[in-house]
Motif scaffolding. Structure first.
Motif, PDB file in Angstrom:
ATOM      1  N   PHE A 229      30.001  63.392 118.775  1.00 55.17           N
ATOM      2  CA  PHE A 229      31.181  63.035 119.956  1.00 55.17           C
ATOM      3  C   PHE A 229      30.384  62.582 120.920  1.00 55.17           C
ATOM      4  O   PHE A 229      31.302  61.015 121.290  1.00 55.17           O
ATOM      5  CB  PHE A 229      30.651  64.913 121.311  1.00 55.17           C
ATOM      6  N   ILE A 230      29.292  61.751 120.643  1.00 51.56           N
ATOM      7  CA  ILE A 230      28.893  59.858 121.234  1.00 51.56           C
ATOM      8  C   ILE A 230      28.838  59.085 120.125  1.00 51.56           C
ATOM      9  O   ILE A 230      29.731  58.052 120.940  1.00 51.56           O
ATOM     10  CB  ILE A 230      26.826  60.268 121.957  1.00 51.56           C
ATOM     11  N   TYR A 234      31.813  56.337 122.701  1.00 54.79           N
ATOM     12  CA  TYR A 234      30.754  55.629 123.261  1.00 54.79           C
ATOM     13  C   TYR A 234      30.576  54.381 122.774  1.00 54.79           C
ATOM     14  O   TYR A 234      30.152  53.877 121.898  1.00 54.79           O
ATOM     15  CB  TYR A 234      29.008  56.243 124.235  1.00 54.79           C
ATOM     16  N   MET A 235      30.918  52.986 124.074  1.00 54.56           N
ATOM     17  CA  MET A 235      30.597  52.062 124.044  1.00 54.56           C
ATOM     18  C   MET A 235      29.084  51.200 123.802  1.00 54.56           C
ATOM     19  O   MET A 235      28.359  51.165 124.775  1.00 54.56           O
ATOM     20  CB  MET A 235      31.029  50.940 124.854  1.00 54.56           C
ATOM     21  N   PHE A 236      28.467  51.735 122.124  1.00 52.94           N
ATOM     22  CA  PHE A 236      27.242  51.251 121.932  1.00 52.94           C
ATOM     23  C   PHE A 236      27.293  49.923 121.818  1.00 52.94           C
ATOM     24  O   PHE A 236      26.074  48.967 122.470  1.00 52.94           O
ATOM     25  CB  PHE A 236      26.846  51.465 120.967  1.00 52.94           C
ATOM     26  N   LEU A 237      27.921  48.411 121.558  1.00 53.42           N
ATOM     27  CA  LEU A 237      28.194  47.118 121.903  1.00 53.42           C
ATOM     28  C   LEU A 237      29.813  46.920 122.437  1.00 53.42           C
ATOM     29  O   LEU A 237      30.886  47.478 121.896  1.00 53.42           O
ATOM     30  CB  LEU A 237      28.640  47.231 119.958  1.00 53.42           C
ATOM     31  N   ILE A 294      21.315  61.603 114.894  1.00 50.65           N
ATOM     32  CA  ILE A 294      20.242  62.186 115.406  1.00 50.65           C
ATOM     33  C   ILE A 294      19.583  61.138 116.688  1.00 50.65           C
ATOM     34  O   ILE A 294      19.462  60.854 117.878  1.00 50.65           O
ATOM     35  CB  ILE A 294      19.059  62.402 115.186  1.00 50.65           C
ATOM     36  N   ARG A 295      19.668  59.603 116.346  1.00 48.76           N
ATOM     37  CA  ARG A 295      19.613  58.591 116.835  1.00 48.76           C
ATOM     38  C   ARG A 295      20.565  58.071 118.057  1.00 48.76           C
ATOM     39  O   ARG A 295      19.855  57.727 119.063  1.00 48.76           O
ATOM     40  CB  ARG A 295      18.890  56.917 116.048  1.00 48.76           C
ATOM     41  N   VAL A 296      21.569  58.516 118.377  1.00 52.12           N
ATOM     42  CA  VAL A 296      22.783  58.160 118.820  1.00 52.12           C
ATOM     43  C   VAL A 296      22.132  59.200 120.221  1.00 52.12           C
ATOM     44  O   VAL A 296      22.942  58.646 120.955  1.00 52.12           O
ATOM     45  CB  VAL A 296      24.371  58.655 118.642  1.00 52.12           C
ATOM     46  N   LEU A 297      21.880  60.464 120.196  1.00 53.72           N
ATOM     47  CA  LEU A 297      21.720  61.018 121.320  1.00 53.72           C
ATOM     48  C   LEU A 297      20.792  60.431 121.845  1.00 53.72           C
ATOM     49  O   LEU A 297      20.670  60.540 122.932  1.00 53.72           O
ATOM     50  CB  LEU A 297      21.096  62.810 120.240  1.00 53.72           C
ATOM     51  N   TRP A 298      19.102  59.905 120.828  1.00 54.57           N
ATOM     52  CA  TRP A 298      18.368  59.399 121.468  1.00 54.57           C
ATOM     53  C   TRP A 298      18.424  58.315 122.372  1.00 54.57           C
ATOM     54  O   TRP A 298      18.140  58.131 123.580  1.00 54.57           O
ATOM     55  CB  TRP A 298      17.124  59.252 120.052  1.00 54.57           C
TER      56      TRP A 298
END
Length: 322
Positions: A229-230, A234-237, A294-298
């Motif tokens: 979902f994330i 979602y704009m990580f960059l 999992i890293r995305v959620l963290w």
């Protein structure tokens, strides 16, 4: 990495979504990709196997203690149910039976919906069309959090709560942001769903119902699979609004991780999206991508620059006319 969008406001842009132009460019260069469009003949059998597995599980759990009900709901049943929501996502693009049998896809989505415990498939279809057509559209794409979500869920503890409550927000946000009249398919979806729920309750009591619904809610909330979902938008960059993930969890999520490819070619079934990446590799290999949900959620929880506000938004003319 130039991250942004964690607090304050969304990232407003004034250009069209990138998927339309890239689709045209790729099809001009690789017309063979058109052959991947159309129904996936295996999808109906895979989905039916998952539904029947969950119905068998309803019988198997009906005598368990409550702690084991919730354990198996989170560890097993919820994973299947989350995967079924992603099957429903695929089916919403008519890839179970093709565009000529569109109604069959709607009915089959209701079959896939049964283990989720609550009616979902007909409403999802109605709103998901807008998510593709008006990606990031203000008041149109209900995948975008509301301003209240962006403002309130801005600290790590609050973001954990937001992730846990994500199923609730996905259910309520469309009613607040872009309400649409209830259609006949939604009434049929609810009627079929609650009839089957009542049959399960009559046969085996309340525990299987709790097993199904708790699994759906828990595994669409704070769960490794929910990283998608994330990860998707979602704009990580800064400036990038869609991201793919090519890791092993695609094996149990109908390749929803191939999200760049999916938005470029929504009529191609999830099972064939890896072929899109292989054929048009130079278009995807160097785009930003995630390696772990999992890293995305963290990162979402603990990185101050990422939060519900970390989304690209745009105005569409239809919104101004409306």
């Amino acid at each position: 990495m130039g991250k942004t969008g964690g607090r304050g406001d969304f990232e407003w842009v004034y250009n069209d979504q990138p998927h339309t132009s890239r689709r045209k460019e790729i099809l001009a260069k690789y017309p063979e990709i058109k052959s991947l469009m159309g129904p996936d003949p295996q999808l109906k059998w895979v989905v039916s196997g998952m539904v029947l597995t969950q119905l068998l599980a309803c019988y198997l759990v009906h005598d368990l203690s409550w702690k084991w009900i919730f354990f198996w709901a989170y560890a097993f049943g919820g994973c299947i149910n989350h995967s079924l929501t992603l099957a429903i996502h695929d089916i919403s693009h008519n890839v179970a039976f093709g565009n000529k049998l569109a109604k069959w896809n709607r009915w089959f989505a209701m079959w896939a919906n049964l283990p989720i415990g609550l009616p979902y498939s007909a409403s999802f279809k109605k709103y998901h069309i807008d998510h593709h057509r008006y990606l990031g559209g203000d008041q149109l794409d209900v995948d975008i959090p509301t301003d209240i979500e962006g403002w309130f869920f801005s600290t790590p503890p609050r973001k954990v709560l937001w992730l846990f409550l994500q199923p609730l927000f996905y259910a309520l946000r469309p009613l607040l942001v872009n309400p649409k009249p209830v259609g006949q398919l939604e009434i049929l979806n609810a009627t079929v769903q609650f009839t089957v729920d009542l049959i399960i309750y009559y046969l085996w009591g309340v525990k299987p119902i709790v097993y199904l619904i708790a699994g759906s809610v828990l595994c669409m909330g704070l769960h490794p699979i929910s990283g998608h979902f994330i990860a998707e938008h979602y704009m990580f960059l800064k400036g990038h609004e869609t991201y793919s993930y090519y890791g092993p969890l695609n094996m149990i999520t109908f390749n929803v991780g191939y999200h760049m490819e999916h938005h470029d070619f929504p009529s191609i079934p999830g099972s064939k999206l890896p072929q899109v990446k292989k054929i048009a590799a130079e278009y995807y290999d160097f785009l930003p991508q995630h390696t772990s949900w999992i890293r995305v959620l963290w990162d979402f929880v603990f990185d101050d620059s990422i939060g519900p506000y970390a989304r690209i938004k745009r105005q569409y003319k239809i919104n101004k006319q409306g």
